[in-house]
Motif scaffolding. Structure first.
Motif, PDB file in Angstrom:
ATOM      1  N   GLU A  31      51.141  40.296  14.428  1.00 51.13           N
ATOM      2  CA  GLU A  31      51.549  39.229  13.381  1.00 51.13           C
ATOM      3  C   GLU A  31      50.698  37.938  13.715  1.00 51.13           C
ATOM      4  N   LYS A  32      50.751  37.546  15.165  1.00 56.17           N
ATOM      5  CA  LYS A  32      50.032  36.429  15.579  1.00 56.17           C
ATOM      6  C   LYS A  32      49.720  36.627  17.271  1.00 56.17           C
ATOM      7  N   ILE A  33      48.703  35.804  17.382  1.00 48.46           N
ATOM      8  CA  ILE A  33      48.211  35.801  18.943  1.00 48.46           C
ATOM      9  C   ILE A  33      48.434  34.252  19.504  1.00 48.46           C
ATOM     10  N   ILE A  34      48.815  34.081  20.674  1.00 54.34           N
ATOM     11  CA  ILE A  34      48.928  32.691  21.153  1.00 54.34           C
ATOM     12  C   ILE A  34      47.927  32.766  22.471  1.00 54.34           C
ATOM     13  N   ILE A  35      47.457  31.570  22.639  1.00 50.75           N
ATOM     14  CA  ILE A  35      46.708  31.167  23.915  1.00 50.75           C
ATOM     15  C   ILE A  35      47.200  30.184  24.478  1.00 50.75           C
ATOM     16  N   VAL A  36      47.265  29.869  25.577  1.00 50.90           N
ATOM     17  CA  VAL A  36      47.518  28.508  26.393  1.00 50.90           C
ATOM     18  C   VAL A  36      46.462  28.182  27.309  1.00 50.90           C
ATOM     19  N   SER A  37      45.903  26.919  27.425  1.00 50.13           N
ATOM     20  CA  SER A  37      44.755  26.681  28.043  1.00 50.13           C
ATOM     21  C   SER A  37      44.945  25.259  28.742  1.00 50.13           C
ATOM     22  N   ASP A  38      43.574  24.695  28.985  1.00 47.06           N
ATOM     23  CA  ASP A  38      43.733  23.400  29.528  1.00 47.06           C
ATOM     24  C   ASP A  38      42.408  22.864  28.875  1.00 47.06           C
ATOM     25  N   ARG A  39      42.583  21.579  28.592  1.00 51.14           N
ATOM     26  CA  ARG A  39      41.453  20.908  28.063  1.00 51.14           C
ATOM     27  C   ARG A  39      39.976  20.623  28.753  1.00 51.14           C
ATOM     28  N   LYS A  40      40.202  20.766  29.977  1.00 49.18           N
ATOM     29  CA  LYS A  40      39.147  20.853  30.919  1.00 49.18           C
ATOM     30  C   LYS A  40      38.209  22.054  30.797  1.00 49.18           C
ATOM     31  N   CYS A  41      39.016  22.978  30.107  1.00 48.89           N
ATOM     32  CA  CYS A  41      38.090  24.370  29.811  1.00 48.89           C
ATOM     33  C   CYS A  41      37.336  24.078  28.428  1.00 48.89           C
ATOM     34  N   VAL A  42      36.589  23.276  28.343  1.00 49.04           N
ATOM     35  CA  VAL A  42      35.919  22.620  27.117  1.00 49.04           C
ATOM     36  C   VAL A  42      35.207  23.718  26.319  1.00 49.04           C
ATOM     37  N   GLN A  43      34.411  24.912  26.973  1.00 51.83           N
ATOM     38  CA  GLN A  43      33.740  26.009  26.382  1.00 51.83           C
ATOM     39  C   GLN A  43      34.803  26.814  25.762  1.00 51.83           C
ATOM     40  N   ALA A  44      35.974  27.130  26.304  1.00 49.55           N
ATOM     41  CA  ALA A  44      36.858  27.993  26.040  1.00 49.55           C
ATOM     42  C   ALA A  44      37.817  27.484  24.855  1.00 49.55           C
ATOM     43  N   VAL A  45      38.110  26.310  25.010  1.00 44.86           N
ATOM     44  CA  VAL A  45      38.676  25.495  23.974  1.00 44.86           C
ATOM     45  C   VAL A  45      37.915  25.590  22.548  1.00 44.86           C
ATOM     46  N   HIS A  46      36.454  25.140  22.656  1.00 46.69           N
ATOM     47  CA  HIS A  46      35.783  25.364  21.627  1.00 46.69           C
ATOM     48  C   HIS A  46      35.622  26.599  20.871  1.00 46.69           C
ATOM     49  N   LEU A  47      35.586  27.759  21.917  1.00 45.42           N
ATOM     50  CA  LEU A  47      35.313  29.155  21.330  1.00 45.42           C
ATOM     51  C   LEU A  47      36.773  29.442  20.629  1.00 45.42           C
ATOM     52  N   TYR A  48      37.895  29.240  21.015  1.00 50.54           N
ATOM     53  CA  TYR A  48      39.324  29.607  20.545  1.00 50.54           C
ATOM     54  C   TYR A  48      39.177  28.827  19.096  1.00 50.54           C
ATOM     55  N   ARG A  49      38.764  27.608  18.923  1.00 52.60           N
ATOM     56  CA  ARG A  49      38.790  26.827  17.448  1.00 52.60           C
ATOM     57  C   ARG A  49      37.587  27.741  16.622  1.00 52.60           C
ATOM     58  N   LYS A  50      36.423  27.905  17.343  1.00 53.59           N
ATOM     59  CA  LYS A  50      35.439  28.554  16.396  1.00 53.59           C
ATOM     60  C   LYS A  50      35.933  29.905  15.884  1.00 53.59           C
ATOM     61  N   LEU A  51      36.679  30.759  16.650  1.00 47.12           N
ATOM     62  CA  LEU A  51      37.334  31.974  16.202  1.00 47.12           C
ATOM     63  C   LEU A  51      38.453  31.992  15.296  1.00 47.12           C
ATOM     64  N   GLY A  52      38.967  30.735  14.990  1.00 47.75           N
ATOM     65  CA  GLY A  52      39.923  30.755  14.035  1.00 47.75           C
ATOM     66  C   GLY A  52      41.165  30.411  14.479  1.00 47.75           C
ATOM     67  N   PHE A  53      41.323  30.120  15.889  1.00 47.03           N
ATOM     68  CA  PHE A  53      42.648  29.767  16.484  1.00 47.03           C
ATOM     69  C   PHE A  53      43.009  28.142  16.011  1.00 47.03           C
ATOM     70  N   THR A  54      44.235  27.958  15.592  1.00 49.84           N
ATOM     71  CA  THR A  54      44.672  26.624  15.471  1.00 49.84           C
ATOM     72  C   THR A  54      45.527  26.100  16.662  1.00 49.84           C
ATOM     73  N   GLU A  55      45.351  24.762  16.685  1.00 46.88           N
ATOM     74  CA  GLU A  55      46.317  24.237  18.118  1.00 46.88           C
ATOM     75  C   GLU A  55      47.778  24.191  17.596  1.00 46.88           C
ATOM     76  N   ILE A  56      48.544  24.472  18.509  1.00 49.72           N
ATOM     77  CA  ILE A  56      50.040  24.313  18.061  1.00 49.72           C
ATOM     78  C   ILE A  56      50.672  23.553  19.664  1.00 49.72           C
ATOM     79  N   PRO A  57      51.845  22.932  19.313  1.00 51.46           N
ATOM     80  CA  PRO A  57      52.170  22.246  20.649  1.00 51.46           C
ATOM     81  C   PRO A  57      52.632  23.048  21.955  1.00 51.46           C
TER      82      PRO A  57
END
Length: 162
Positions: A107-133
């Motif tokens: 039903e859903k996939i979750i990811i936790v990361s760090d804002r210092k991982c700029v390229q990964a964070v950009h990629l997650y957004r690019k592939l349709g992931f939305t930010e959650i708390p």
């Protein structure tokens, strides 16, 4: 480049690549150690690891997806060898994990990361992931300061789709 699912012959690459980037940018935490020691149990629970390989079958990047004890599915580890950054190898592995989850009816996939991982964070957004708390009880990493999810909808036939 080709993307292949988990094979024990790539386990060392997976562990070393993830230890390297975590140690370079942060510090290994108990949860990292646990996840890297429990690869086979995660695979047995239905998870998988996808590897991008070059023409000589050398591992370029890897990404692991697995079910958590609470029922959610998580991208748990994601790494690329430095020399392959920017080649699309990491993107290919992450897409393989998303497709794998979708194909299993997750039903859903979750990811936790760090804002210092700029390229990964950009990629997650690019592939349709939305930010959650970030739920610090659920994700006990010191470095976890951003989290994402991707929810798959059901079509009329009951199959999941984005």
């Amino acid at each position: 480049m080709k993307v292949v699912p988990y094979d024990p012959k790539y386990k060392r690459d997976f562990v070393e690549m993830n230890r390297a980037w975590i140690s370079e940018m942060f510090a290994m935490e108990p949860e990292d150690v646990r996840e890297l020691e429990e690869i086979e149990p995660a695979i047995k629970r239905g998870g998988n690891i996808f590897f991008a390989l070059d023409e000589e079958d050398r591992v370029m990047a890897c990404c692991m997806i697995a079910p958590r004890a609470d029922g959610d599915w998580e991208i748990m580890k994601f790494a690329a060898k430095g020399m392959y950054t920017g080649t699309g190898a990491g993107t290919a592995c992450l897409r393989a994990c998303v497709d794998y989850a979708r194909g299993r009816g997750v039903e859903k996939i979750i990811i936790v990361s760090d804002r210092k991982c700029v390229q990964a964070v950009h990629l997650y957004r690019k592939l349709g992931f939305t930010e959650i708390p970030v739920d610090k009880e659920k994700f006990p990493f010191e470095r976890a300061d951003i989290a994402f999810e991707q929810i798959f909808e059901r079509n009329l036939e009951g199959e999941r789709r984005k």
